[in-house]
Enzyme design. Structure first.
Site, short mmCIF file in Angstrom:
data_model
loop_
_atom_site.label_atom_id
_atom_site.label_comp_id
_atom_site.label_asym_id
_atom_site.label_seq_id
_atom_site.Cartn_x
_atom_site.Cartn_y
_atom_site.Cartn_z
CB SER A 50 47.11 28.87 49.49
OG SER A 50 47.15 30.10 50.16
CD GLU A 351 46.59 39.52 45.89
OE1 GLU A 351 45.97 39.44 44.81
OE2 GLU A 351 47.04 38.54 46.49
N PRO A 480 36.65 37.02 36.85
CG PRO A 480 37.61 36.32 34.83
CD PRO A 480 37.15 37.54 35.56
#
EC number: 5.4.2.3
Length: 523
Positions: A50, A351, A480
């Protein structure tokens, strides 16, 4: 498999430096064959990393309807990738026994992005799948969303589906919508990150026609490295144009990532200030367009937007308080967003990085289609229903698809007769900054509340809360990384200076409390 190397299957599958990863790809070919036997359907394997640098690569499995690999199989993938060579056969037997997999026929669809390492790694997948007697379909170079689409169509009964089918389907849908809305043609410049999306977008634009959509492809892969100083992730994080792109005020610019599943827009204002229209702005554009047409068509369906903690605070306020649209928040990761979207009649998820799509169940699509021809509705109601039906036909519902999302944005702007100026003014984003902090072990950071709060280390969240209180409209969270030993930091505030300062202070808190390594983070 090298000794003392451990990998983990996450939202993005496996990712890392391409060198020495052949064993992972080989084993995932075997796992795909087993998954196919269990599901009695074709399984997809995409070779891509990606938005990662060109020297990286990755592999992820795709389930029969174009959805991501079931979460229950992620642990099986991790276990299979990490066993030693002499334990491999026993591990395969355990998977077969525990999942009650019949040793029947298997079918595996494989595609790859344009990284130099992708061809040899895709062959490793082919070898692994062939080892279990799977029938392999090598689709060569594709965007990730194209493979999702082809796999879903194939398993839905269209056994002749191919890349050309994808172009014809979405080109026809786009042209059908533009036949019923006002038509104007102005160019949009698309940075394709020197990735596979450049050639594929060119083909799609050719099927539509330059008289209908004027796409100028930039960073087409002929020169320059994949994702280097370009692409959706670079533009979003750096909040600047790709290197070498000379921008003009209020011209529309967009960027894909390396495998064309992310899309963001941007432009310059009249003072040549950089204006970013990211996943939040795309989601707001889509949701308000759907809501307006549902209202005009007098169709009662439950519409929702699914966000992550990365969604800009003012986008959330705009959608809830001004537009009265239902909002849900999930942890970062498309699998969580997609799952939640399916709980709505129509779910819009993006997103902030530009990865997203729209989901609508078949019953609701049928209801919208019926309304377009309902003689009991007014002409205005039928017209709104028809527009909504045609708009949803443009969307690749299986996964975020930069090409389809680009067409959807362009269609809405044409229907509304909006320039990019009217779009970005629907709300003003709070200035924000993203950063990352190198740590010795990202696993010591645990989060809750859809990643908006730190649970461990226990001292970290109080430290973040204290810092946030110092800044007007301040908000910050840390999480994280799923792929590397870094902690990602997000901060927003009333001014860019305050957002930068907040990100700096939170990054230092993470470094000091969360086991930072190397140089202290300084902006």
């Amino acid at each position: 498999k090298p000794d003392n190397v451990r990998v983990s299957y996450g939202t993005a599958g496996f990712r890392g430096n391409a060198s020495g990863m052949e064993y992972v790809f080989f084993r995932m070919g075997m796992l795909a064959a087993l998954r196919s036997k269990l599901k009695e359907a074709a399984i997809g394997v995409m070779v891509t990393a990606s938005h990662n640098p060109e020297h990286d690569n990755g592999v992820k499995l795709i389930d029969p309807q174009g959805e991501m690999l079931a979460q229950s199989w992620e642990s099986l993938a991790t276990a299979l990738a990490n066993v030693t060579n002499d334990q491999l056969i026993e591990q395969l037997k355990q998977i077969i026994d525990s999942q009650k997999i019949p040793l029947s026929n298997a079918s595996v669809f494989i595609a790859r992005d344009s990284r130099p390492s992708s061809l040899s790694l895709s062959r490793a997948v082919l070898d692994g799948a062939s080892a279990f007697g799977a029938t392999c379909h090598d689709h060569g170079l594709l965007t990730t969303p194209q493979l999702h689409y082809i796999l879903a169509c194939y398993n839905g009964g269209d056994i002749k589906v191919d890349e050309e089918h994808y172009y014809q389907n979405y080109a026809s849908a786009f042209k059908a919508l533009l036949n019923v809305v006002s038509l104007f043609t102005s160019p949009v410049t698309v940075d394709c990150a020197n990735g596979v999306g450049a050639a594929k977008l060119t083909k799609l634009a050719e099927r539509i026609g330059a008289n209908i959509i004027d796409i100028v492809v930039y960073n087409d892969g002929q020169s320059g490295k994949l994702n280097e100083n370009c692409g959706a992730d670079y533009v979003k994080v750096q909040q600047r144009a790709p290197a070498g792109l000379n921008m003009e005020p209020f011209h529309r610019y967009a960027s894909f990532d390396g495998d064309a599943d992310r899309l963001i827009y941007y432009t310059l204002d009249s003072d040549c200030n950089f204006i970013l229209l990211d996943g939040d702005k795309i989601a707001a554009l889509f949701a308000t367009y759907i809501r307006d047409n549902l209202k005009k068509a007098s169709i009662n369906l439950r519409l929702g937007i699914i966000q992550t903690a990365y969604a800009n605070g003012n986008s959330t306020n705009f959608l809830i308080n001004q537009q009265n649209i239902e909002i849900a928040c999930t942890p970062t990761g498309v699998k969580y967003l997609h799952e939640k979207a399916l709980t709505f009649d129509i779910g819009v998820y993006f997103e902030a990085n530009g990865h997203g799509t729209i989901t609508v169940n078949q019953e609701c699509k049928n209801k919208i289609s019926a309304a377009a021809f309902d003689p009991n509705k007014s002409a205005e109601e039928r017209f709104a229903a028809k527009k909504l039906k045609l708009f949803l036909d443009i969307i690749n519902q299986t996964v975020g698809d930069a090409m389809c999302d680009l067409l959807a944005v362009e269609a809405i702007l044409q229907d509304k007769n909006w320039s990019v100026k009217e779009w970005y003014r629907i709300y003003t984003e709070l200035p924000n900054r993203q950063a990352k902090v190198q740590v010795a072990d990202r696993r010591i950071i645990e989060t809750g509340d859809a990643e908006r709060k730190v649970i461990l280390p226990s001292m970290l969240q109080p430290a973040i809360d204290e810092l946030v209180r110092k800044y007007p409209s301040g908000r910050s969270f840390v999480r994280p990384s799923g792929t590397e030993d870094v902690v990602r930091v997000y901060a927003e505030a009333n001014t860019q200076e305050n957002a930068d300062d907040l990100a700096q202070q939170v990054s230092l808190a993470v470094y000091n409390i969360g086991g930072g390594v190397g140089k202290k983070p300084l902006f």
